[in-house]
Design a protein around this motif. Structure first.
Motif, PDB file in Angstrom:
ATOM      1  N   HIS A 189       0.898  -1.187  -0.054  1.00  0.00           N
ATOM      2  CA  HIS A 189       0.021   0.013  -0.005  1.00  0.00           C
ATOM      3  C   HIS A 189       0.909   1.349   0.043  1.00  0.00           C
ATOM      4  O   HIS A 189       0.497   2.224  -0.567  1.00  0.00           O
ATOM      5  CB  HIS A 189      -1.095  -0.030   1.029  1.00  0.00           C
ATOM      6  CG  HIS A 189      -1.738   1.263   1.194  1.00  0.00           C
ATOM      7  ND1 HIS A 189      -2.729   1.692   0.695  1.00  0.00           N
ATOM      8  CD2 HIS A 189      -1.496   2.315   2.300  1.00  0.00           C
ATOM      9  CE1 HIS A 189      -3.135   2.965   1.100  1.00  0.00           C
ATOM     10  NE2 HIS A 189      -2.445   3.316   2.201  1.00  0.00           N
ATOM     11  N   TYR A 190       2.055   1.084   0.590  1.00  0.00           N
ATOM     12  CA  TYR A 190       3.097   2.345   0.558  1.00  0.00           C
ATOM     13  C   TYR A 190       3.872   2.593  -0.355  1.00  0.00           C
ATOM     14  O   TYR A 190       4.632   3.155  -0.473  1.00  0.00           O
ATOM     15  CB  TYR A 190       3.681   2.196   2.077  1.00  0.00           C
ATOM     16  CG  TYR A 190       2.833   2.208   3.165  1.00  0.00           C
ATOM     17  CD1 TYR A 190       2.269   3.445   3.443  1.00  0.00           C
ATOM     18  CD2 TYR A 190       2.495   1.120   4.123  1.00  0.00           C
ATOM     19  CE1 TYR A 190       1.340   3.849   4.769  1.00  0.00           C
ATOM     20  CE2 TYR A 190       1.680   1.193   4.901  1.00  0.00           C
ATOM     21  CZ  TYR A 190       1.065   2.395   5.393  1.00  0.00           C
ATOM     22  OH  TYR A 190       0.268   2.319   6.523  1.00  0.00           O
ATOM     23  N   SER A 195      -0.187   1.039  -4.801  1.00  0.00           N
ATOM     24  CA  SER A 195      -1.316   1.188  -3.863  1.00  0.00           C
ATOM     25  C   SER A 195      -2.507   1.091  -4.352  1.00  0.00           C
ATOM     26  O   SER A 195      -3.642   0.504  -3.586  1.00  0.00           O
ATOM     27  CB  SER A 195      -1.039   2.831  -3.602  1.00  0.00           C
ATOM     28  OG  SER A 195      -2.186   3.242  -2.502  1.00  0.00           O
TER      29      SER A 195
END
Length: 281
Positions: A189-190, A195
Motif C-alpha cells: 500500500h505504501y 497502492s
C-alpha cells in the motif's frame, strides 16, 4: 441418494433467501414446519420419488417446543445438512426497521432487542450441532447463494474450505473457524505504483516474492489447515471457514488467500476463495 437440507437460524438472517435458492436448485421446499407433523413429512419424502428436500425450521411455529429434538430427528433419519444463518444484532435491527415486520417472539411487552436475544438462546444448541454457520451481516444475497451452492456439492461427503480475505478496519468475519492476522507482512500500500492495485495483480505478486517471510508464513498456515482438516473430517465436519486479515483487505490478505487456495486445490481439497473487502477503500 436422498438429500435433505435443514435451513435454520435467527429470524431475519436470510432463511427466505436460502430457501428460494434451494427451490431454484430443484429442492422440494417446506417452510415453517410444526414438529408435530415432521415425522409424517419425512416418511412421505423417503417413500416418494423426490430426491431433494429443504426444510426451514425456526421459532415461528407455536408448536415449535423443542427445536433441538426436531432437528436431531431429521439428522438421524436423513443425515441432513444443517445450515445455520445468523447476523449481528445491529444488522437484524436494521433489517426489521426496513421491512417493518414483527419478530416472531415479539409479543406483548417483549421488545425487538429482547426478542432477538431470546431467540439466540433458544437456538444456541442448534448452532452448535450445525454443519456450518453463515454470518450474513455483511453478505449480499448472491454471496449467500454461492456459499450454499458450494456446500451442497460436498453434501455427500468430504470437507470444503472457505478461505476469506478481509480488512480488520471493516470488521472481523464472525463465522470464521480460524483467523490469521497478516498485518505484520510488508505492505505494498505504501508503494505508490502498487497502492491502487490488489493482491491479485501480477505487480503485487512480484513485490511479495522479494520477501521470503511471506512464502514462509503462507506455508505455515497451509500446514496448520491441512492438519486441522484431517481432524475435522474424523468428526464429520463439512465446511471450515478461514479468515485472513490485513488492514484494508486489498493487498496482503488477498495475496495470501489466493496462494493458499492454489496450494490447497493442488492437494485435492475443495476450496471457495472469497475477497470480502477487495473493492473497499
Amino acid at each position: 441418494m436422498k438429500r435433505v437440507v435443514v435451513v435454520t437460524g435467527l429470524s431475519g438472517a436470510g432463511k427466505t433467501t436460502a430457501m428460494g435458492f434451494l427451490e431454484d436448485l430443484g429442492y422440494f421446499c417446506v417452510d415453517n414446519v410444526p414438529g408435530s407433523i415432521l415425522e409424517e413429512l419425512l416418511k412421505l419424502f423417503i417413500s416418494s420419488d423426490l430426491e431433494k428436500m429443504a426444510i426451514a425450521v425456526d421459532v415461528r411455529s407455536e408448536h415449535f417446543s423443542d427445536p433441538v429434538e426436531v432437528i436431531g430427528r431429521i439428522k438421524e433419519k436423513t443425515n441432513a445438512l444443517i445450515v445455520f444463518l445468523e447476523a449481528s444484532k445491529e444488522e437484524l435491527l436494521r433489517r426489521y426497521a426496513l421491512t417493518r415486520r414483527r419478530h416472531p417472539l415479539q409479543k406483548g411487552d417483549v421488545g425487538l432487542e429482547e426478542a432477538i436475544e431470546k431467540e439466540k438462546q433458544i437456538l444456541l444448541s442448534i448452532k452448535e450441532m450445525a454443519d456450518f454457520v453463515i454470518d450474513t451481516t455483511k453478505m449480499p444475497p448472491h454471496q449467500l447463494r454461492e456459499i450454499l451452492g458450494h456446500s451442497l456439492m460436498n453434501q455427500s461427503g468430504g470437507i470444503s474450505l472457505r478461505i476469506l480475505s478481509f480488512g480488520f478496519k471493516h470488521g472481523i468475519p464472525m463465522d470464521a473457524d480460524f483467523i490469521f492476522d497478516v498485518r505484520f507482512l510488508p505492505n505494498p500500500h505504501y508503494v505508490p505504483e502498487l497502492s491502487l492495485k490488489t493482491g491479485l495483480d501480477r505487480e503485487v505478486e512480484e513485490y511479495f516474492k522479494k520477501y521470503s517471510l511471506v512464502d514462509e508464513f503462507v506455508s505455515k498456515i497451509f500446514e496448520v489447515l491441512r492438519a486441522a482438516v484431517k481432524e475435522y473430517q474424523k468428526s464429520g465436519r463439512r465446511i471450515v471457514t478461514v479468515g485472513i486479515g490485513c488492514t484494508g483487505g486489498r493487498h496482503r490478505s488477498v495475496y495470501v488467500v489466493h496462494k493458499l487456495a492454489e496450494m490447497l486445490k493442488k492437494e485435492g481439497f475443495s476450496v471457495v476463495e472469497r475477497h470480502r473487502d477487495l473493492e473497499k477503500v
